[in-house]
Enzyme design. Structure first.
Site, short mmCIF file in Angstrom:
data_model
loop_
_atom_site.label_atom_id
_atom_site.label_comp_id
_atom_site.label_asym_id
_atom_site.label_seq_id
_atom_site.Cartn_x
_atom_site.Cartn_y
_atom_site.Cartn_z
CD GLN A 41 39.50 -30.26 -19.07
OE1 GLN A 41 39.37 -29.72 -17.98
NE2 GLN A 41 40.42 -29.91 -19.94
CB VAL B 84 29.30 -30.16 -21.89
CG1 VAL B 84 29.89 -30.38 -20.51
CG2 VAL B 84 29.19 -28.68 -22.21
CG HIS C 89 34.18 -31.63 -16.91
ND1 HIS C 89 35.09 -30.65 -17.24
CD2 HIS C 89 34.75 -32.34 -15.90
CE1 HIS C 89 36.15 -30.76 -16.45
NE2 HIS C 89 35.96 -31.78 -15.63
CB CYS D 105 13.00 -39.77 -9.76
SG CYS D 105 12.65 -39.25 -11.45
CB THR E 1 42.56 -27.81 -21.20
OG1 THR E 1 42.06 -27.65 -19.87
CG2 THR E 1 43.85 -28.60 -21.18
CG ASN F 103 46.40 -23.10 -24.66
OD1 ASN F 103 46.21 -21.92 -24.97
ND2 ASN F 103 45.67 -23.73 -23.77
CD GLU G 158 47.09 -16.45 -24.43
OE1 GLU G 158 46.70 -15.84 -25.44
OE2 GLU G 158 47.93 -16.02 -23.63
#
Ligand code: BV8
Ligand code: ZN
Length: 262
Positions: free
Chosen positions: A110, A112, A128, A139, A207, A232, A234
């Site tokens: 995910q 960038v 993403h 254009c 994530t 993770n 969390e």
């Protein structure tokens, strides 16, 4: 029922050792140890009054192009200034070792940023988009730009306007990221779905499992009873559908998993 632990358990080590086709969904958390803020962390500088979700939209860009344009060019400067961390390196190492024995490790991110690639891994899909390439809003012509010169560790004091398109002359440039309410690149999403459907182990790393439709991809594994392991510090929106949830930083835990897979 998900089994939570802070370290690799024997049954996770067994899954990792026997896996031949692994699919890994990564989010902002895998780049956190490189020094790239995650999406949910508070913003700073010019953007401190906004959440990332407010800024990553067409409306925000149309409303204040300079503010949003500068946010992306500054984030690009930060990504260029940091290095991949042991979590990125572990996935690259594991991918190479699986490919050496006709296996595969597909990375669906995910993010960038380009830290997976800079760690030597091949990425199946950037769901993403990418912060490094740009196009004209009118254009849609791609535009080559010099690397931004911001200090990635110091938010700039003022913003700059997006450059005009050199092809059509009336549009301005935007980054090739997927903003909220924009469609994901169809090919990346289809490739991701196919990789997860054919995997014998699915990892979900770094994530929060909030953003759709990316967060629904792990459900394709659950439907087929493919083992699902989360990494993770969390609990997340996806923890409940996991078989195992490893509660710690990906830089440490992925390195331990790859060690166990040798
Ligand atoms: C879409 C690119 C179809 C830009 C991003 C109403 C109207 C329209 C749409 C919606 C709506 N309601 C809901 C939606 C769908 C919406 C959505 O999901 N919204 C959420 C907020 C509920 N999705 C969309 O709009 C998508 N498009 O649906 O199109 C459509 C079309 C028209 C109309 C309707 C529908 C597009 C979504 C893509 C948005 N673009 N990024 C940019 O980067 O600037 S998403 C962005 O947020 C990131 O790319 C990332 O994917 C996401 C954040 O998620 P995470 O990666 O999980 O990061 P996060 O900070 O949340 O969590 C970090 C995690 O790391 C934490 O769990 C933390 O504990 C962990 N962590 C921290 N340290 C470590 C760690 N983990 C491991 N190790 C560590 N050391
Ligand atoms: Zn143009």
């Amino acid at each position: 029922m998900v089994k939570e632990s802070e370290a690799i358990t024997d049954d996770v080590a067994e899954l990792v050792t026997s896996a031949h086709r692994v699919a890994v969904l990564t989010g902002a958390g895998i780049s956190a140890e490189s020094g790239v803020p995650t999406f949910r962390e508070a913003q700073t500088g010019l953007w401190e009054r906004f959440s990332a979700e407010d800024l990553a939209t067409v409306e925000a860009f149309e409303n204040d192009p300079a503010l949003v344009w500068t946010w992306y060019r500054w984030r690009q400067s930060l990504i260029q200034a940091v290095e991949p961390n042991p979590g990125h390196a572990a996935l690259a190492d594991w991918q190479a070792r699986l490919r050496a024995r006709q296996g595969e490790l597909s990375i669906i991110t995910q993010n960038v940023d380009d830290l997976h690639e800079r760690a030597g891994a091949e990425v199946l899909g950037h769901l993403h988009g990418s912060i490094f390439t740009h196009r004209c809003v009118d254009c849609a012509e791609p535009a080559e730009l010099p690397a931004p010169q911001y200090n990635g560790f110091e938010p700039p004091a003022e913003s700059e306007h997006p450059p005009p398109c050199a092809v059509c002359g009336h549009g301005v440039l935007r980054p090739n990221v997927v903003w909220f309410a924009e469609m994901l690149p169809a090919e990346a999403f289809e490739d991701a779905s196919a990789a997860i459907r054919s995997a014998d182990l699915v990892l979900v790393v770094g994530t929060s499992g909030i953003v759709q439709p990316a967060a629904s991809l792990p459900l394709l594994a659950m439907e087929r009873r493919t083992p699902l392991v989360e990494v993770n510090p969390e609990p997340t929106e996806l923890t409940e559908v996991m078989d195992y949830s490893l509660r710690g930083p990906s830089g440490t835990l992925l390195a331990q998993m790859v060690q166990a897979s040798r």
